[in-house]
Design an enzyme around this catalytic site. Structure first.
Site, PDB file in Angstrom:
ATOM      1  N   PHE A   1       0.820  -1.226   0.000  1.00 33.13           N
ATOM      2  CA  PHE A   1       0.000   0.000   0.000  1.00 33.13           C
ATOM      3  C   PHE A   1       0.843   1.260   0.000  1.00 33.13           C
ATOM      4  O   PHE A   1       0.465   2.262  -0.612  1.00 33.13           O
ATOM      5  CB  PHE A   1      -0.921  -0.014   1.240  1.00 33.13           C
ATOM      6  CG  PHE A   1      -1.885  -1.166   1.224  1.00 33.13           C
ATOM      7  CD1 PHE A   1      -1.616  -2.327   1.945  1.00 33.13           C
ATOM      8  CD2 PHE A   1      -3.028  -1.110   0.451  1.00 33.13           C
ATOM      9  CE1 PHE A   1      -2.495  -3.403   1.904  1.00 33.13           C
ATOM     10  CE2 PHE A   1      -3.919  -2.174   0.406  1.00 33.13           C
ATOM     11  CZ  PHE A   1      -3.652  -3.328   1.132  1.00 33.13           C
TER      12      PHE A   1
ATOM     13  N   ILE B   1      12.016 -10.084   2.557  1.00 40.06           N
ATOM     14  CA  ILE B   1      11.566 -11.028   3.585  1.00 40.06           C
ATOM     15  C   ILE B   1      11.866 -12.468   3.172  1.00 40.06           C
ATOM     16  O   ILE B   1      12.368 -13.273   3.962  1.00 40.06           O
ATOM     17  CB  ILE B   1      10.055 -10.866   3.833  1.00 40.06           C
ATOM     18  CG1 ILE B   1       9.791  -9.552   4.589  1.00 40.06           C
ATOM     19  CG2 ILE B   1       9.482 -12.042   4.620  1.00 40.06           C
ATOM     20  CD1 ILE B   1       8.350  -9.108   4.540  1.00 40.06           C
TER      21      ILE B   1
ATOM     22  N   CYS C   1     -26.598  -9.367  -4.552  1.00 39.15           N
ATOM     23  CA  CYS C   1     -27.138 -10.580  -3.939  1.00 39.15           C
ATOM     24  C   CYS C   1     -28.525 -10.880  -4.513  1.00 39.15           C
ATOM     25  O   CYS C   1     -29.161  -9.987  -5.095  1.00 39.15           O
ATOM     26  CB  CYS C   1     -27.245 -10.306  -2.428  1.00 39.15           C
ATOM     27  SG  CYS C   1     -28.008 -11.629  -1.484  1.00 39.15           S
TER      28      CYS C   1
ATOM     29  N   GLN D   1      -2.317  -8.766   8.700  1.00 39.03           N
ATOM     30  CA  GLN D   1      -3.193  -7.692   8.216  1.00 39.03           C
ATOM     31  C   GLN D   1      -3.639  -8.017   6.792  1.00 39.03           C
ATOM     32  O   GLN D   1      -4.499  -7.340   6.237  1.00 39.03           O
ATOM     33  CB  GLN D   1      -2.455  -6.356   8.209  1.00 39.03           C
ATOM     34  CG  GLN D   1      -1.980  -5.894   9.573  1.00 39.03           C
ATOM     35  CD  GLN D   1      -1.101  -4.670   9.450  1.00 39.03           C
ATOM     36  OE1 GLN D   1      -1.575  -3.532   9.507  1.00 39.03           O
ATOM     37  NE2 GLN D   1       0.190  -4.881   9.265  1.00 39.03           N
TER      38      GLN D   1
ATOM     39  N   ASP E   1      -5.123 -11.704   1.579  1.00 35.21           N
ATOM     40  CA  ASP E   1      -4.943 -12.569   0.401  1.00 35.21           C
ATOM     41  C   ASP E   1      -5.101 -14.055   0.734  1.00 35.21           C
ATOM     42  O   ASP E   1      -5.140 -14.890  -0.173  1.00 35.21           O
ATOM     43  CB  ASP E   1      -3.567 -12.294  -0.255  1.00 35.21           C
ATOM     44  CG  ASP E   1      -2.408 -12.343   0.748  1.00 35.21           C
ATOM     45  OD1 ASP E   1      -1.525 -11.469   0.675  1.00 35.21           O
ATOM     46  OD2 ASP E   1      -2.400 -13.247   1.617  1.00 35.21           O
TER      47      ASP E   1
ATOM     48  N   HIS F   1      -7.844  -8.215   9.198  1.00 37.50           N
ATOM     49  CA  HIS F   1      -8.596  -7.371   8.262  1.00 37.50           C
ATOM     50  C   HIS F   1      -9.500  -8.191   7.352  1.00 37.50           C
ATOM     51  O   HIS F   1      -9.934  -7.704   6.311  1.00 37.50           O
ATOM     52  CB  HIS F   1      -7.631  -6.506   7.431  1.00 37.50           C
ATOM     53  CG  HIS F   1      -6.937  -5.459   8.262  1.00 37.50           C
ATOM     54  ND1 HIS F   1      -5.751  -4.872   7.892  1.00 37.50           N
ATOM     55  CD2 HIS F   1      -7.253  -4.926   9.458  1.00 37.50           C
ATOM     56  CE1 HIS F   1      -5.379  -4.006   8.815  1.00 37.50           C
ATOM     57  NE2 HIS F   1      -6.274  -4.022   9.785  1.00 37.50           N
TER      58      HIS F   1
END
Ligand code: APR
Length: 239
Positions: free
Chosen positions: A29, A225, A141, A96, A99, A114
């Site tokens: 983000f 990471i 819907c 958070q 996915d 989230h």
């Protein structure tokens, strides 16, 4: 040194943000130039107000994100965390991210603060559907209500039960590892603080510096990471 930190700890909680999924191909983000909020104002698109005021834009924005998640998949870093849980090295993941990649990689004790883009639900009757409804541009819907992703929008509270479980896990941690979060969004960014206040050591792995870095025992910036986790994994004493 990092390996020692993990091997000497008894209760390790991992906390992930969008930086955990950029190596899967999903944008985060707030990274300069590539972050989603570099192009859109989150309060104007990721909010209940946007769902009511500019519903077509809302539908298209989230349809793109649903398709993005379906086109991407967990990377080696997600797989390593799932393996570490199976080996009993880490106890839980607070994420958070929406996915679903931690669960898809096999992690079981995952708290999705989230919510998830894998599901949508009717704003009126609350009926739940799979997010393939958004893929096929089915935005309403059977009852006529709007379908919205089952994620926490700006202005909404976090799921109570998940939040409380994340507090408990953060209090129990003696090592709290942040992976890929700018730690700028409350209340999700409170968990590293809770862990620290309860005596945990804090490790932050994040490309960019964060406001919590001076609180951390170890900070790793400017490294991916996936590479950091693979490096640690290579040096862990084989169980
Ligand atoms: N390796 C390490 N760090 C990375 C990598 C990577 N491969 N890719 C990105 N990062 C870092 C960036 O430097 C950035 O600081 O991950 C961080 C991601 O921060 P954000 O984009 O702010 O994402 P996050 O902290 O998860 O945002 C929190 O904001 O918009 C809301 O609901 C949304 O859950 C999200 C919340």
């Amino acid at each position: 040194m990092l390996v020692d930190l993990l091997e000497k700890s008894n209760y390790i909680v991992v906390y992930t943000g969008a930086g955990m999924s950029t190596e899967s191909g999903l944008p985060d983000f707030r990274s300069a130039n590539t972050g989603l909020w570099e192009k859109e104002d989150p309060t104007q698109i990721a909010s209940t107000e946007a769902l009511n005021r500019d519903v077509e834009k809302f539908f298209q924005f989230y349809r793109e994100r649903v398709i993005g998640v379906k086109d991407c998949k967990p990377h080696n870093g997600h797989d390593i965390l799932a393996k570490w849980e199976k080996d009993g090295l880490i106890q839980s993941i607070i994420t958070q991210n929406v996915d679903g990649f931690h669960s898809e990689a096999g992690s079981e004790n995952v708290m999705e603060l989230h919510g998830t883009l894998q599901k949508v639900h009717c704003e009126t009757c609350k009926k739940e559907y799979g997010s393939e409804m958004y893929e096929s541009e089915t935005f309403y819907c059977g009852c006529g209500g709007k379908l919205r992703p089952s994620i926490v929008l700006f202005g909404e509270g976090l799921p109570e039960e998940t939040f409380m479980k994340a507090v408990e896990e953060s209090e129990k941690a003696d090592l709290f590892i942040v992976l890929g979060s700018s730690l700028t969004v409350t209340p999700a960014n409170q968990f590293p603080l809770i862990a620290k206040e309860n005596g945990a050591k804090l490790l932050i792995v994040n490309m960019d510096p964060t406001h919590f870095d001076d609180l951390a025992d170890v900070v790793i910036n400017d490294q991916k990471i996936g590479e950091v986790l693979a490096e640690i994994d290579r040096h862990l004493v084989k169980k």
